[in-house]
Design an enzyme around this catalytic site. Structure first.
Site, PDB file in Angstrom:
ATOM      1  N   PHE A  84      -4.850  -7.248  -1.163  1.00 45.65           N
ATOM      2  CA  PHE A  84      -5.999  -7.174  -0.251  1.00 45.65           C
ATOM      3  C   PHE A  84      -6.010  -8.311   0.769  1.00 45.65           C
ATOM      4  CE2 PHE A  84      -7.386  -5.163  -4.248  1.00 45.65           C
ATOM      5  CZ  PHE A  84      -7.729  -3.911  -3.774  1.00 45.65           C
ATOM      6  N   LEU A  85      -4.864  -8.959   0.937  1.00 43.82           N
ATOM      7  CA  LEU A  85      -4.832 -10.119   1.829  1.00 43.82           C
ATOM      8  C   LEU A  85      -5.023  -9.747   3.280  1.00 43.82           C
ATOM      9  CD1 LEU A  85      -1.673 -11.922   0.479  1.00 43.82           C
ATOM     10  CD2 LEU A  85      -4.075 -12.442   0.022  1.00 43.82           C
ATOM     11  N   THR A 119       0.842  -1.198   0.000  1.00 40.73           N
ATOM     12  CA  THR A 119       0.000   0.000   0.000  1.00 40.73           C
ATOM     13  C   THR A 119       0.875   1.246   0.000  1.00 40.73           C
ATOM     14  OG1 THR A 119      -1.522  -1.277   1.335  1.00 40.73           O
ATOM     15  CG2 THR A 119      -1.959   1.094   1.173  1.00 40.73           C
ATOM     16  N   ARG A 142       1.515  -5.645  15.968  1.00 39.69           N
ATOM     17  CA  ARG A 142       1.483  -4.244  15.547  1.00 39.69           C
ATOM     18  C   ARG A 142       0.090  -3.637  15.732  1.00 39.69           C
ATOM     19  NH1 ARG A 142       4.283  -4.612   9.849  1.00 39.69           N
ATOM     20  NH2 ARG A 142       3.293  -6.646   9.951  1.00 39.69           N
ATOM     21  N   CYS A 195      -2.242  -2.540   9.164  1.00 40.33           N
ATOM     22  CA  CYS A 195      -2.791  -1.877   7.974  1.00 40.33           C
ATOM     23  C   CYS A 195      -3.814  -0.793   8.262  1.00 40.33           C
ATOM     24  CB  CYS A 195      -3.412  -2.913   7.066  1.00 40.33           C
ATOM     25  SG  CYS A 195      -2.279  -4.235   6.667  1.00 40.33           S
ATOM     26  N   GLY A 216      -6.774  -3.894  15.362  1.00 38.81           N
ATOM     27  CA  GLY A 216      -5.336  -3.622  15.310  1.00 38.81           C
ATOM     28  C   GLY A 216      -4.770  -4.073  13.979  1.00 38.81           C
TER      29      GLY A 216
HETATM   30  C1  UGA Z   1      -6.647  -5.959   6.725  1.00 38.34           C
HETATM   31  C2  UGA Z   1      -7.792  -6.068   5.701  1.00 38.34           C
HETATM   32  O1  UGA Z   1      -8.846  -6.872   6.210  1.00 38.34           O
HETATM   33  C3  UGA Z   1      -7.273  -6.646   4.391  1.00 38.34           C
HETATM   34  O2  UGA Z   1      -8.310  -6.675   3.423  1.00 38.34           O
HETATM   35  C4  UGA Z   1      -6.112  -5.775   3.887  1.00 38.34           C
HETATM   36  O3  UGA Z   1      -5.571  -6.284   2.695  1.00 38.34           O
HETATM   37  C5  UGA Z   1      -5.025  -5.769   4.955  1.00 38.34           C
HETATM   38  O4  UGA Z   1      -5.568  -5.208   6.166  1.00 38.34           O
HETATM   39  C6  UGA Z   1      -3.861  -4.955   4.428  1.00 38.34           C
HETATM   40  O5  UGA Z   1      -4.010  -3.758   4.173  1.00 38.34           O
HETATM   41  O6  UGA Z   1      -2.784  -5.546   4.183  1.00 38.34           O
HETATM   42  P1  UGA Z   1      -5.568  -7.651   8.502  1.00 38.34           P
HETATM   43  O7  UGA Z   1      -4.882  -6.462   9.075  1.00 38.34           O
HETATM   44  O8  UGA Z   1      -4.755  -8.885   8.289  1.00 38.34           O
HETATM   45  O9  UGA Z   1      -6.216  -7.270   7.069  1.00 38.34           O
HETATM   46  O10 UGA Z   1      -6.694  -8.068   9.526  1.00 38.34           O
HETATM   47  P2  UGA Z   1      -8.291  -8.150   9.645  1.00 38.34           P
HETATM   48  O11 UGA Z   1      -8.668  -9.576   9.656  1.00 38.34           O
HETATM   49  O12 UGA Z   1      -8.988  -7.252   8.729  1.00 38.34           O
HETATM   50  O13 UGA Z   1      -8.477  -7.632  11.152  1.00 38.34           O
HETATM   51  C7  UGA Z   1      -8.096  -6.315  11.577  1.00 38.34           C
HETATM   52  C8  UGA Z   1      -8.544  -6.082  13.004  1.00 38.34           C
HETATM   53  O14 UGA Z   1      -9.965  -5.901  13.072  1.00 38.34           O
HETATM   54  C9  UGA Z   1      -8.225  -7.222  13.960  1.00 38.34           C
HETATM   55  O15 UGA Z   1      -7.741  -6.694  15.180  1.00 38.34           O
HETATM   56  C10 UGA Z   1      -9.563  -7.902  14.122  1.00 38.34           C
HETATM   57  O16 UGA Z   1      -9.633  -8.644  15.294  1.00 38.34           O
HETATM   58  C11 UGA Z   1     -10.510  -6.701  14.102  1.00 38.34           C
HETATM   59  N1  UGA Z   1     -11.928  -7.005  13.761  1.00 38.34           N
HETATM   60  C12 UGA Z   1     -12.236  -7.647  12.603  1.00 38.34           C
HETATM   61  C13 UGA Z   1     -12.934  -6.612  14.631  1.00 38.34           C
HETATM   62  O17 UGA Z   1     -12.661  -6.017  15.679  1.00 38.34           O
HETATM   63  N2  UGA Z   1     -14.230  -6.903  14.314  1.00 38.34           N
HETATM   64  C14 UGA Z   1     -14.566  -7.557  13.183  1.00 38.34           C
HETATM   65  O18 UGA Z   1     -15.758  -7.814  12.959  1.00 38.34           O
HETATM   66  C15 UGA Z   1     -13.553  -7.932  12.296  1.00 38.34           C
END
Ligand code: UGA
Length: 481
Positions: free
Chosen positions: A159-160, A130, A341, A273, A270
């Site tokens: 978008f992973l 990004t 992170r 990203c 957290g």
């Molecule tokens: C995120 C995005 O979901 C990806 O699509 C994007 O590509 C990625 O950032 C990036 O820019 O590389 P990621 O950081 O791996 O991916 O994690 P997520 O699964 O999205 O979770 C992020 C945070 O949100 C976690 O702390 C998770 O526990 C929290 N979360 C998620 C919630 O608090 N509630 C939810 O309903 C879903």
């Protein structure tokens, strides 16, 4: 095709591995020699010390030295390359802007090498990590200034989600390509031939700037979902004991236009990203003189959410943290990763220490090693010496006065029994992830339960049956289903 992947972190390594699986000749490059040496061993543990993703080590084992090669020396592999993917870290600076120094170093290094190549086949430089809107254009300028011939630039954002990188690379929901010429689109179609015309994968070709903007909009919309649920949904559940959080979620998200993703209320999102990207977007828009009120609110709600439960413990449960020992369940920003992170746990620790906690008894199934490195580093506050590290949840609970559940690790769903067998009431359970289906049992035995998205549950006065708080009984029902 001959492909070079520059940067072998969480984005680059899975990308290189999956491309090699599809039969491309892939050279994965990194300036970190220790990292490359670890990958070259082909040993699962060595690889997972750097990037821990399900299924990744198995692909590397399968394709290494046939389709996948690791190198620290780009000059050896640049001749005849069709595509160069840039997968470099782009960390945030204090003011929210993106630190492009590592990216720039790599870009200038590549430009020098490409300017000297003997074969003048068309080469496309692709931004995968990004980067601020306009970075592909900047890359184009750098190449031109160095005299590189017959090249194109493209943006192909990643978008992973962590923990799902391999599956996500094999079956993305969309592939977004931003480029300027048909020749460049054509080269990318060849490298991604398995996705072009796929019935379930959207393959979108657009301008580099649009592709860059799509990534920022996508991450920011996802964080907006989370902040909407944490900032509105959870607040409703915390205000009125008769609001059932799980029913609220079903009722609202049953509208086909609305996704269920993001509706799991938590102690804040957290990861590396969301926070970084929304801050960068705020910075980019501010610089252009545009209002960012909504984005700022989304960001602030998310940050505030990370310590809100500790505040509620003080103001709603009347808990005095001074001289207390608190068990901390989960350090990683989400389950199935050791990545800390921007994790809520970092903020929780600071908040607990500021409130005079004498010991934080930490446990995480994967992140213990990273946690110790993080809090032990010499420039860190000596208060972090109050954190102790334990091999099991039970060990961390021993001798504690309260527990805080910060990460949604599945094993924490069974924590009620461990709590009941390890610590005696009076005892406060702060559940930042709504992980305890058996909380009613605990409450009837004298424990206090304070969940995100729910009101404080206190044990009934002696002689009375456990309270049947409607909202909570739904969680129990779902858990048994
Ligand atoms: C995120 C995005 O979901 C990806 O699509 C994007 O590509 C990625 O950032 C990036 O820019 O590389 P990621 O950081 O791996 O991916 O994690 P997520 O699964 O999205 O979770 C992020 C945070 O949100 C976690 O702390 C998770 O526990 C929290 N979360 C998620 C919630 O608090 N509630 C939810 O309903 C879903």
């Amino acid at each position: 095709m001959k492909v070079v992947v520059v940067g072998t972190g969480f984005v680059g390594l899975p990308h290189a591995a999956v491309l090699s699986e599809y039969g491309h000749e892939v050279y994965a490059n990194d300036i970190d020699e220790a990292r490359i040496a670890a990958y070259q061993t082909g040993d699962r543990d060595e690889i997972e010390r750097y990037v821990n993703e399900p299924g990744l080590a198995a692909i590397i084992e399968e394709t290494m030295d046939r389709y996948l090669f690791f190198t620290t020396d780009l000059s050896q592999v640049i001749e005849g390359t069709d595509l160069i993917f840039l997968c470099l870290p782009t960390p945030p600076k204090r003011d929210g802007s993106t630190d492009l120094s590592m990216y720039m170093n790599a870009a200038h290094g590549l430009a020098d090498l490409l300017a000297q190549r003997k074969q003048k086949n068309r080469v496309v430089l692709v931004n995968k990590s990004t980067v601020p809107i306009g970075t592909a254009r900047l890359l184009q300028q750098i190449m031109t200034e160095h005299g590189v011939e017959n090249f194109g630039v493209a943006s192909n954002p990643e978008f992973l989600a962590q923990g799902n990188a391999v599956d996500g690379s094999r079956r993305p929901d969309r592939v977004v390509i931003g480029a300027d010429t048909q020749a460049d689109f054509e080269i990318l179609r060849r490298v991604y031939s398995q996705f072009v015309n796929h019935v379930r994968i959207r393959y979108l070709e657009t301008t580099p700037e649009t592709a860059e903007a799509i990534k920022y909009m996508a991450n920011t919309l996802l964080l907006t979902y989370i902040s909407f649920w944490n900032g509105v949904g959870a607040r409703l559940g915390e205000t009125n004991a008769n609001i059932r959080m799980e029913d609220l979620k079903i009722g609202v998200t049953s509208d086909d236009r609305i996704s269920t993703w993001g509706s799991y209320v938590s102690n804040g999102a957290g990861g590396s990203c969301f926070g970084k990207d929304i801050q960068s977007l705020i910075y980019q828009l501010n610089r252009a003189g545009r209002s960012t009120d909504l984005l700022q609110a989304v960001y602030n709600i998310n940050e505030y959410q990370k310590t809100y439960l500790v505040d509620r413990a003080v103001y709603e449960a009347g808990f005095n943290f001074n001289h207390k020992k608190v068990a901390l369940m989960g350090l990683a920003f989400k389950k199935r990763t050791n990545d800390m992170r921007d994790s809520a746990a970092l903020k929780v620790v600071e908040s607990l220490l500021a409130r005079g906690v004498t010991e934080i008894r930490a446990y995480d199934p994967l992140a213990m090693h990273d946690a110790q490195n993080y809090w032990f580093s010499p420039d860190k506050n000596h208060l972090f010496e109050r954190i102790t590290y334990h091999d099991t949840a039970r060990a961390a609970l021993q001798g504690s006065d309260a527990v805080y559940i910060s990460t949604d690790w599945e094993e924490f769903r069974g924590l009620a029994t461990t709590i009941a067998n390890t610590v005696q009431p009076p005892y406060l359970i702060m559940d930042g992830r709504r992980m305890l289906p058996d909380y009613r049992d605990l409450v009837s035995r004298g424990y206090e339960y304070l969940p995100v998205g729910g009101t404080l549950l206190k044990p009934p006065p002696a002689g009375e049956a456990a309270s049947h708080n409607g909202q909570q009984s739904t969680i129990a029902k779902q858990a048994t289903n």
